[in-house]
Scaffold this motif. Structure first.
Motif, PDB file in Angstrom:
ATOM      1  N   SER A 492      21.088  36.547  45.128  1.00 62.55           N
ATOM      2  CA  SER A 492      20.925  35.176  44.660  1.00 62.55           C
ATOM      3  C   SER A 492      22.232  34.416  44.829  1.00 62.55           C
ATOM      4  CB  SER A 492      20.514  35.174  43.188  1.00 62.55           C
ATOM      5  OG  SER A 492      21.629  35.514  42.377  1.00 62.55           O
ATOM      6  N   ASP A 493      22.280  33.178  44.350  1.00 65.21           N
ATOM      7  CA  ASP A 493      23.538  32.423  44.359  1.00 65.21           C
ATOM      8  C   ASP A 493      24.313  32.610  43.059  1.00 65.21           C
ATOM      9  OD1 ASP A 493      21.671  31.071  42.849  1.00 65.21           O
ATOM     10  OD2 ASP A 493      22.244  29.083  43.541  1.00 65.21           O
ATOM     11  N   ASP A 494      23.856  33.518  42.202  1.00 66.35           N
ATOM     12  CA  ASP A 494      24.555  33.870  40.958  1.00 66.35           C
ATOM     13  C   ASP A 494      25.190  35.236  41.151  1.00 66.35           C
ATOM     14  OD1 ASP A 494      25.402  34.649  38.459  1.00 66.35           O
ATOM     15  OD2 ASP A 494      23.538  34.117  37.429  1.00 66.35           O
ATOM     16  N   PRO A 495      26.521  35.328  41.221  1.00 65.45           N
ATOM     17  CA  PRO A 495      27.181  36.608  41.510  1.00 65.45           C
ATOM     18  C   PRO A 495      26.924  37.699  40.484  1.00 65.45           C
ATOM     19  CG  PRO A 495      28.785  34.963  40.789  1.00 65.45           C
ATOM     20  CD  PRO A 495      27.494  34.239  41.011  1.00 65.45           C
ATOM     21  N   ASP A 526      28.372  28.273  43.088  1.00 64.52           N
ATOM     22  CA  ASP A 526      29.774  27.931  42.855  1.00 64.52           C
ATOM     23  C   ASP A 526      30.691  28.457  43.962  1.00 64.52           C
ATOM     24  OD1 ASP A 526      29.180  26.688  40.393  1.00 64.52           O
ATOM     25  OD2 ASP A 526      29.210  28.624  39.358  1.00 64.52           O
ATOM     26  N   ILE A 527      30.122  28.766  45.118  1.00 58.88           N
ATOM     27  CA  ILE A 527      30.913  29.356  46.195  1.00 58.88           C
ATOM     28  C   ILE A 527      32.018  28.410  46.648  1.00 58.88           C
ATOM     29  CG2 ILE A 527      29.511  28.506  48.122  1.00 58.88           C
ATOM     30  CD1 ILE A 527      30.949  32.057  47.821  1.00 58.88           C
ATOM     31  N   LEU A 528      33.211  28.978  46.910  1.00 62.65           N
ATOM     32  CA  LEU A 528      34.372  28.205  47.329  1.00 62.65           C
ATOM     33  C   LEU A 528      34.861  28.712  48.680  1.00 62.65           C
ATOM     34  CD1 LEU A 528      36.227  28.267  43.903  1.00 62.65           C
ATOM     35  CD2 LEU A 528      35.119  26.266  44.925  1.00 62.65           C
ATOM     36  N   ARG A 529      35.440  27.802  49.494  1.00 61.47           N
ATOM     37  CA  ARG A 529      35.925  28.180  50.819  1.00 61.47           C
ATOM     38  C   ARG A 529      37.432  28.455  50.828  1.00 61.47           C
ATOM     39  NH1 ARG A 529      32.687  26.779  55.325  1.00 61.47           N
ATOM     40  NH2 ARG A 529      34.343  25.603  56.375  1.00 61.47           N
ATOM     41  N   MET A 530      38.024  28.499  49.646  1.00 65.94           N
ATOM     42  CA  MET A 530      39.401  28.970  49.471  1.00 65.94           C
ATOM     43  C   MET A 530      39.403  29.928  48.285  1.00 65.94           C
ATOM     44  SD  MET A 530      42.618  29.382  49.844  1.00 65.94           S
ATOM     45  CE  MET A 530      43.382  28.224  50.982  1.00 65.94           C
ATOM     46  N   PRO A 531      39.472  31.248  48.537  1.00 64.96           N
ATOM     47  CA  PRO A 531      39.471  32.211  47.434  1.00 64.96           C
ATOM     48  C   PRO A 531      40.765  32.126  46.631  1.00 64.96           C
ATOM     49  CG  PRO A 531      38.999  33.262  49.568  1.00 64.96           C
ATOM     50  CD  PRO A 531      39.520  31.887  49.854  1.00 64.96           C
ATOM     51  N   GLY A 532      40.762  32.747  45.475  1.00 66.36           N
ATOM     52  CA  GLY A 532      41.967  32.878  44.661  1.00 66.36           C
ATOM     53  C   GLY A 532      42.390  34.336  44.582  1.00 66.36           C
ATOM     54  N   LEU A 533      43.617  34.583  44.177  1.00 72.02           N
ATOM     55  CA  LEU A 533      44.085  35.956  44.003  1.00 72.02           C
ATOM     56  C   LEU A 533      43.591  36.511  42.664  1.00 72.02           C
ATOM     57  CD1 LEU A 533      47.803  35.612  45.178  1.00 72.02           C
ATOM     58  CD2 LEU A 533      45.958  36.782  46.396  1.00 72.02           C
ATOM     59  N   PRO A 534      43.323  37.815  42.587  1.00 76.05           N
ATOM     60  CA  PRO A 534      42.952  38.416  41.303  1.00 76.05           C
ATOM     61  C   PRO A 534      44.170  38.565  40.399  1.00 76.05           C
ATOM     62  CG  PRO A 534      43.149  40.116  42.974  1.00 76.05           C
ATOM     63  CD  PRO A 534      43.338  38.798  43.684  1.00 76.05           C
ATOM     64  N   LYS A 535      43.955  38.991  39.176  1.00 68.27           N
ATOM     65  CA  LYS A 535      45.060  39.139  38.227  1.00 68.27           C
ATOM     66  C   LYS A 535      46.096  40.127  38.731  1.00 68.27           C
ATOM     67  CE  LYS A 535      45.990  39.978  33.324  1.00 68.27           C
ATOM     68  NZ  LYS A 535      45.388  40.289  31.996  1.00 68.27           N
ATOM     69  N   GLN A 536      45.640  41.207  39.356  1.00 70.89           N
ATOM     70  CA  GLN A 536      46.536  42.199  39.941  1.00 70.89           C
ATOM     71  C   GLN A 536      46.238  42.304  41.441  1.00 70.89           C
ATOM     72  OE1 GLN A 536      49.064  43.825  38.522  1.00 70.89           O
ATOM     73  NE2 GLN A 536      48.706  42.825  36.549  1.00 70.89           N
ATOM     74  N   PRO A 537      46.812  41.431  42.259  1.00 73.44           N
ATOM     75  CA  PRO A 537      46.518  41.460  43.693  1.00 73.44           C
ATOM     76  C   PRO A 537      47.059  42.716  44.370  1.00 73.44           C
ATOM     77  CG  PRO A 537      48.295  39.908  43.227  1.00 73.44           C
ATOM     78  CD  PRO A 537      47.756  40.362  41.906  1.00 73.44           C
ATOM     79  N   ALA A 538      46.451  43.054  45.497  1.00 71.92           N
ATOM     80  CA  ALA A 538      46.880  44.223  46.257  1.00 71.92           C
ATOM     81  C   ALA A 538      48.339  44.107  46.674  1.00 71.92           C
ATOM     82  CB  ALA A 538      45.991  44.394  47.486  1.00 71.92           C
TER      83      ALA A 538
END
Length: 554
Positions: A492-495, A526-538
């Motif tokens: 669906s469009d709901d993650p 709510d899909i975005l074409r610029m992701p954000g970094l997670p709290k603890q990025p790789a």
């Protein structure tokens, strides 16, 4: 257990000239990037008149945080074909720095089924992403410069649809204000950044047949509107020649190899949740032209990358896969059955059974395109025989081929059963059937994908999306295919809706016109074409060791 980096150090790449020779590509077509990587001149494609090989598409069930190993399976399958003495070549997407440094980490496979040199492929590679970024941002700079120097084209700053890009996850740049600082700094206006993998330049490069086709696509790219509402195209800025100069080398596919010496073209990297999710047409054709079997993949789940592979890439490039592989894992189906990520290692037969609905839907979706899938179970060490048996029995019940794989720990040897199943499935597949006709309305196309591929009851357009639709109709672009951008973690469009959601509606909030690429981007949820970094990025775990080895890039 050894890390991917530790495993990679056990292998020494063969000179890339040997890999090219294995395919039959003459050395004068190679543009070497060191010992292990080469770009291949496009003339190598037109100067080979052998019969194209068979095309295998690898996709997967809906992704989960536990990882399904689609790329690893693709590489393992290619190595298995090599072990069977078959002529084979992989055609994969290039990793983006954003996910590599963010949540996902590297994207060159895993265990004993990797392509190399992984560190260079994951970080910068041959500079294709940087060239695409520069070409895209040249348009942005030219737009603002044109307005600053008199605005002969009467471009309305409020109606510029072209956005800047960068190959990094940076949520703070999604919406910005440009031109602040006074008269000499330009005209203030709203703008923003997308990630390079979602850019239209990336899509155009990946769908172009050759340099001439790419030039035509760049020329017809919509960048904005005049004060009178007339469209403005990139060719009117007289900068598409410079864009082609920046993209000259990026248009050439990159040749590398797997641990076992299986050739791989790695070229182009559009995301499947916010773009069309497939490697370049040129690289796919090159793999087919120089091998009897070409194995490619489509990003995220079958509902995203593979749907676009068929309805966009195959339709535009006149391709038709001879076999389809659907990758899944016990762990993924447990999560779709309600199991939490931190509890996946213990046996839970009921969770596997509950998660089968997700596998069922993806199998049904493959059949919608007139294909019969081979289900590849990427087996983990904690999977029990009883859990595996549930999935095997369901495939037998549905009359679908099933193969258990251990390519992560065993390399090509661990995917021999899958390779044989794939070769046996070729005769079962008929010419593919698109999900929708291009002469349907945009609403009908979106509804066809959402209802048939996702299982939605219907589609709802917001007021903004309805206005965008009127603009598409005004520009007479309703004949274009649709590229639906939605959450990758759900049908669906709901993650948050896992498994096989039912009784839901997909909300379309906007439509972006990609006239150069040749499709309409349908933004849902709510899909975005610029992701954000997670709290603890790789990126927090990466280190450059004194030996020159990069630690933590996995």
């Amino acid at each position: 257990m050894a890390t991917d980096v530790e495993i990679a150090l056990q292998f020494t790449p063969r000179p890339i000239s040997e890999i090219a020779e294995k395919l039959g590509i003459e050395d004068h077509y190679l543009n070497h990037y060191g010992r292990d990587i080469a770009k291949v001149d496009l003339r190598a494609l037109s100067h080979n008149d052998r019969q194209p090989g068979k095309l295998i598409l690898v996709s997967a069930t809906t992704p989960t945080p536990s990882g399904e190993g689609k790329t690893t399976t693709t590489i393992g399958l290619g190595q298995a074909f090599s072990q069977l003495n078959e002529s084979v070549c992989l055609a994969l997407r290039e990793p983006s720095l954003g996910p590599c440094l963010g949540m996902k980490g590297g994207a060159t496979g895993g265990g004993y089924s990797q392509i190399m040199p992984a560190d260079r492929i994951n970080l910068h590679f041959t500079g294709d992403f940087h060239a695409i970024t520069s070409a895209n941002n040249l348009v942005s700079a030219a737009i603002d410069n044109h307005i600053y120097h008199g605005n002969k084209l009467s471009i309305d700053p409020r109606q510029i649809v072209w956005r800047r890009v960068m190959d990094m996850n940076d949520r703070s740049l999604r919406k910005i204000v440009l031109g602040l600082g006074g008269k000499l700094q330009g005209i203030p206006r709203e703008g923003g950044f997308d990630i390079t993998a979602a850019s239209e330049v990336m899509a155009m490069l990946c769908l172009a047949e050759d340099a001439e086709d790419l030039q035509q696509r760049l020329d017809r790219t919509l960048i904005g509107f005049t004060y009178d509402g007339e469209p403005v195209y990139a060719r009117q800025l007289e900068i598409t020649g410079a864009m082609m100069a920046l993209l000259r080398d990026a248009l050439q596919p990159n040749l590398v190899q797997s641990f076992e010496g299986t050739p791989a073209f790695v070229h182009g990297g559009p995301f499947a949740n916010i773009a069309h999710g497939c490697n370049s047409v040129i690289a796919t054709r090159m793999a087919m032209q120089y091998a009897d079997w070409a194995i490619t993949e489509a990003g995220f789940g079958f509902d995203l990358g593979a749907e676009k592979f068929f309805d966009i890439k195959c339709r535009i490039a006149n391709l038709d896969p001879d076999a389809v592989v659907l990758v899944t894992t016990v762990r993924a189906l447990k999560m779709h059955g309600g199991k939490q990520k931190n509890a996946l290692e213990s046996e839970d037969l009921s969770a596997v059974k509950l998660g089968l609905g997700n596998l069922d839907k993806h199998i049904e979706s493959v059949v919608l395109f007139n294909k019969q899938p081979v289900v590849a179970l990427n087996r983990f060490a904690t999977d029990t025989d009883a859990e595996v048996a549930i999935i095997r029995d369901r495939c037998n019940e549905l009359g679908v081929a099933f193969a258990e794989t251990t390519h992560h720990t065993d390399g090509g040897k661990g995917a021999l059963e899958l390779a044989q199943a794939v070769m046996g499935s070729v005769t079962q597949n008929q010419p593919f059937k698109p999900l929708y006709d291009l002469d349907l309305t945009v609403l009908e196309k979106v509804r066809a994908v959402c209802k048939q591929m996702y299982g939605a009851d219907d589609v709802a357009f917001t007021k903004e999306a309805a206005k965008d639709l009127q603009l598409v109709e005004q520009l007479r672009l309703t004949h274009l295919p649709v590229c639906i951008a939605k959450a990758p973690s759900s049908l669906s469009d709901d993650p948050l809706l896992h498994g096989r959601p039912r009784d839901f509606e997909v909300t379309v909030r906007a439509i972006q016109i990609n006239s150069g690429a040749g499709f309409l981007v349908i933004l849902t949820g709510d899909i975005l074409r610029m992701p954000g970094l997670p709290k603890q990025p790789a990126a927090n775990k990466m280190r450059l060791l004194k030996s020159g080895v990069i630690e933590g890039l996995e």
